[in-house]
Design a protein around this motif. Sequence first.
Motif, mmCIF file in Angstrom:
data_model
loop_
_atom_site.group_PDB
_atom_site.id
_atom_site.type_symbol
_atom_site.label_atom_id
_atom_site.label_comp_id
_atom_site.label_asym_id
_atom_site.label_seq_id
_atom_site.Cartn_x
_atom_site.Cartn_y
_atom_site.Cartn_z
ATOM 1 N N LEU A 154 58.884 -27.682 0.504
ATOM 2 C CA LEU A 154 58.812 -29.079 0.091
ATOM 3 C C LEU A 154 58.336 -29.133 -1.355
ATOM 4 N N VAL A 155 59.145 -29.746 -2.205
ATOM 5 C CA VAL A 155 58.839 -29.823 -3.632
ATOM 6 C C VAL A 155 59.025 -31.266 -4.087
ATOM 7 N N VAL A 202 59.381 -12.209 8.408
ATOM 8 C CA VAL A 202 59.320 -12.704 7.029
ATOM 9 C C VAL A 202 57.862 -12.815 6.581
ATOM 10 N N PRO A 203 57.528 -12.340 5.384
ATOM 11 C CA PRO A 203 56.162 -12.488 4.851
ATOM 12 C C PRO A 203 55.973 -13.896 4.292
ATOM 13 N N VAL A 204 55.398 -14.777 5.084
ATOM 14 C CA VAL A 204 55.319 -16.188 4.717
ATOM 15 C C VAL A 204 54.468 -16.393 3.461
ATOM 16 N N GLN A 205 53.307 -15.733 3.414
ATOM 17 C CA GLN A 205 52.429 -15.938 2.267
ATOM 18 C C GLN A 205 53.058 -15.424 0.981
ATOM 19 N N ALA A 206 53.739 -14.290 1.046
ATOM 20 C CA ALA A 206 54.404 -13.774 -0.155
ATOM 21 C C ALA A 206 55.516 -14.720 -0.603
ATOM 22 N N LEU A 245 55.049 -24.676 1.369
ATOM 23 C CA LEU A 245 55.944 -23.897 2.224
ATOM 24 C C LEU A 245 55.290 -23.788 3.596
ATOM 25 N N GLN A 246 55.998 -24.283 4.619
ATOM 26 C CA GLN A 246 55.449 -24.295 5.969
ATOM 27 C C GLN A 246 56.488 -23.788 6.963
ATOM 28 N N VAL A 247 55.995 -23.215 8.064
ATOM 29 C CA VAL A 247 56.850 -22.812 9.173
ATOM 30 C C VAL A 247 56.960 -24.016 10.107
ATOM 31 N N THR A 248 58.137 -24.606 10.180
ATOM 32 C CA THR A 248 58.321 -25.823 10.970
ATOM 33 C C THR A 248 58.944 -25.566 12.333
ATOM 34 N N GLU A 249 59.610 -24.427 12.531
ATOM 35 C CA GLU A 249 60.199 -24.079 13.821
ATOM 36 C C GLU A 249 60.024 -22.585 14.057
ATOM 37 N N ALA A 250 59.826 -22.212 15.314
ATOM 38 C CA ALA A 250 59.715 -20.791 15.684
ATOM 39 C C ALA A 250 60.305 -20.631 17.081
ATOM 40 N N ALA A 303 50.271 -24.320 1.799
ATOM 41 C CA ALA A 303 50.658 -24.305 3.209
ATOM 42 C C ALA A 303 50.376 -25.619 3.896
ATOM 43 N N ARG A 304 49.864 -26.613 3.176
ATOM 44 C CA ARG A 304 49.489 -27.873 3.799
ATOM 45 C C ARG A 304 50.110 -29.030 3.022
#
Length: 415
Positions: A302-303, A261-265, A287-292, A384-385
């Motif tokens: 998160l909004v 998945v393109p996270v930044q896009a 928008l963050q990657v919380t699990e991998a 991202a933060r």
Amino acid sequence: MHPVVTTALVTVAAALFANTLVVINHRIVRRLGRRSVLLAELATHAHRPMLVAATVAAIQFAVRFSTGYAVGEPWRRTTLHLLVLATIASGAWLVGAVLLAMEDTTLARFRVDVPDNRHARRLHTQVVMLRRVTIAVIVLLTVGVMLMTFPAVRGIGASLLASAGVIGVVAALAAQSVLGNVIAGLQLAFSDAVRIDDVVVVEGEWGRIEELTLSYVVLHIWDDRRLILPTSYFTTKPFQNWTRTRAAVLGTAEFDLDWSVPVQAMREELRRLVESTDLWDGRVCVLQVTEATGGTVRLRALVSAADSPSLWDLRCLVREHLVRWVRDQRPTALPRWRAEVGDGRELLDWLDLRRRPAGDVRAADADRAPDDARELDGDPPDDARLFGGGAEGEARASVFVGRDETAGQDRRQQD
């Protein structure tokens, strides 16, 4: 003229005189109420009880002073006793109306239909509780005073006073749950743990505190159901209060996607979405990657919104839009299960690639990577933060660190 006729005429005249005085007083107070909220509330709430109390009191005095010829007669004693009981009841009604008018005056100064209404909702909760306690105390005192006008009851009361301790213990044991709920209701009203119109999550149900009494709490659930709970529930079990400090809240939408998945896009697409809707209050968009782990990565959006209903709609909108975006624009990012079938040549090629110089490997990887999948160099963007990147994030981070850690961070930033 017969004494009974005289008594009747005097009684009617006293009642008319009392009514006239009350009507004149009501008109004066109502006119003055245009400039005073308290007087306006008194004109609305206290007019009828004042009319009844004044009329009953006037009739009592008229009968008492115009029936001197019948002193000692049973009918006179019975009539005066009934009038005394009516005077006590109407007087209690008048006192209760005056107290309710004062409470309404206090509530009128604090509106709950404004964005920042936490203090107003707290005051409304406490005043509502005090109103119920006030009515209960007035009723109990009125009944007690009325009973004490009977000589037989006064004698019984004197004999029961000696055994009041035993009776109190028995009554407390018998009404333990009721008294527990009453005490819990008072504790909720003055501890500020929950207020009227607070948005809470109880027993997995999300709703708004609609009514708060001394014995039970009515929760208006989002689908128009009503969940009724004893007040002791909120003092003995954990629950979530979304609006204890302010109405603005944060919410998440999570996605399990493929590692490609393109996270930044996707982060940029989330930013474009929230900026195009009025549901977002402009505070938080992350928008963050919380699990991998396993075969997927978990992305959490998160909004923030100004209130809970707006947040619910915003979370649903984010899910719907990003699901459609991944499906239509990045179908390779959909979750998938991988299985490698072959003689292992791909693994040997990969190992051979790892043995090359670092510069050649980075060049080869950059050639194969699509543009929207490349991560940005340097610090991550604010999207991202959650606990950094801006004044809002820094303030949020300071809540979850100790005083010493905050001072250490400030020194590091100065260095």
